[in-house]
Design a protein around this motif. Structure first.
Motif: not given
Length: 466
Positions: A89-111
């Motif tokens: 990622i690249m910032g176009n301005e200063d931005f604090d406290d950023v979090t990136i999450e990768a997630r796959v939805y739709g599984d019945d038993h696992n997160r």
């Protein structure tokens, strides 16, 4: 009449006017509430409030392959593996406290998700974050979206969708569970039983899956075969028997569980620990899992078994394993014999009984008769024999029966043949007893004749002749 009509019309008009006034008042109240602190849930800004962060996702890589946001081409991934997700990622301005999450939805038993640590973005700089996703073997083979989300503590979020397709390997078998009996701790000289549950997570069916449980430090192992394992099916092995040597030291021992499949070209392995409690006073046999030797302890009990391995034809006849128990103690004791592990391939009987009282200095032999069912699988089968006295296990040991193809035309039942054999043995024993009795009687008669002759000689010698 005209006055009554006018009165009725006035009443109806009054009711309609009251209803209109009530509706107007409710609409005004609702409008006031929506303009104040009460917000309707269907307003668009509720779904994503605040300003979007001023940054851009330059690229996303999954296991080194670049994927595009919203692409119609789906990246094919195999389940039962861990995939690496890299986000730049690249910032176009200063931005604090950023979090990136990768997630796959739709599984019945696992997160299925992973997120980065919180970090600060500075304008004009590039940032690369690595995330890991574990794709379990239980995932359905289907289309999914990998959603990469970038967000701060407050405000709106940016979400990017990357299409995936979760597939399965052609040949893959996993170890789902391993059960030991005893579960965590076993005494030296005692038996350890293991059951392994496996699952075919591949697309192809598997035949002749080899399951092996091994304790390398004690030079012990047991093997079982699963004839057929269809795709997405789970099957448990038979109980596998290992006897811990009586000379084993106290401590933790590593147990290796190996499953071979795809005609032996592939295998999967898991490692477990079992705690062994050593017994310095034990004077039993060497503890080799294939030993049939007895526990020859003077003043105690001696237990010996017949041949460890015998052949039998399935559906025809059977084999006998003699188990002898000698009571070398000073008092009579009751002993019992229990057999386990035969139910999966045949039947078992113990003759003359599973329980017997053995006098001091005497020996009792238990005959364990094993026959194979007509539909039993060919090859070696292992079963266990346990000798006990007053609820105390004296010895456990494995025996093997090798099931072979029977000869056509044989119709005699296994137990009938054993009864005939026992009958023949009984007849032979009776004949021997009769012969022995005749010999004893003959010797006694001969002794009487010799005494009579000596008496006659004495009488004649005592006569006086003139």
């Amino acid at each position: 009449m005209f006055g009554k009509k006018m009165k009725t019309a006035f009443v109806l008009f009054s009711l309609v006017a009251m209803l209109l006034l009530s509706s107007t008042a409710f609409a005004v109240e609702y409008e006031n509430r929506t303009e104040g602190n009460f917000t309707r849930n269907d307003q668009e800004d509720v779904l994503n409030q605040g300003d979007l962060p001023e940054l851009d996702v330059i690229w996303v890589k999954i296991d080194g392959d670049i994927v595009e946001n919203g692409d119609e081409v789906r990246l094919n991934l195999e389940r039962d593996q861990e995939v690496e997700v890299k986000v730049e990622i690249m910032g176009n301005e200063d931005f604090d406290d950023v979090t990136i999450e990768a997630r796959v939805y739709g599984d019945d038993h696992n997160r299925l998700s992973d997120d980065s640590e919180t970090f600060d973005i500075r304008e004009g700089r590039l940032y690369i974050k690595e995330l890991d996703l574990e794709l379990p073997s239980s995932m359905d083979m289907d289309a999914y979206d990998l959603r990469v989300t970038v967000a701060g503590r407050t405000g709106a979020v940016k979400t990017y969708n990357y299409p995936l397709y979760i597939d399965a390997k052609k040949n893959a078998v996993s170890i789902r569970d391993v059960t030991f009996n005893p579960s965590n701790e076993v005494k030296a000289g005692r038996a350890l039983l293991g059951v392994v549950r496996v699952k075919n997570i591949g697309t192809d069916d598997q035949d002749s899956v080899k399951v092996k449980v091994e304790i390398p430090e004690l030079n012990l192992y047991a093997v079982d075969y699963i004839d057929e394992l269809e795709s997405d099916d789970s099957v448990s092995s038979e109980e596998m028997y290992m006897r811990i040597p009586s000379t084993a030291n106290t401590g933790d021992y590593e147990v290796m569980v190996t499953v071979e499949y795809d005609d032996g070209y592939k295998e999967t392995e898991e490692r477990y620990n079992i705690y062994v409690v050593g017994d310095e006073d034990s004077q039993s046999g060497t503890g080799d899992s294939g030993s049939g030797d007895g526990d020859n302890q003077p003043g105690k009990v001696q237990i010996t078994a017949g041949p460890q391995t015998q052949d039998t034809a399935r559906g025809q006849g059977g084999v006998i394993y003699p188990v002898s128990v000698t009571n070398t103690g000073s008092d009579a004791k009751s002993f019992s014999v229990a057999v386990s592990g035969v139910e999966s391939f045949g039947t078992v009987k113990v003759s003359p009984s599973t329980l017997s009282v053995v006098e001091s200095g005497a020996t009792e032999t238990f005959y364990v008769y094993v026959s194979a069912n007509e539909d039993s699988t060919l090859g070696s089968h292992t079963f266990g024999v346990k000798v006990s006295s007053n609820d105390e296990t004296l010895k456990e040991f494995p025996l093997n029966v090798n099931v072979v193809e029977g000869e056509p035309g044989s119709e005699e039942g296994g137990w009938d043949s054993v009864k005939k054999g026992l009958l023949v043995g009984l007849v032979v024993l009776i004949v021997l007893l009769v012969i022995l009795g005749l010999i004893i009687a003959f010797n006694k008669m001969k002794g009487t004749d010799d005494e009579d002759e000596e008496d006659e000689f004495d009488d004649s010698a005592s006569q006086t002749y003139y």
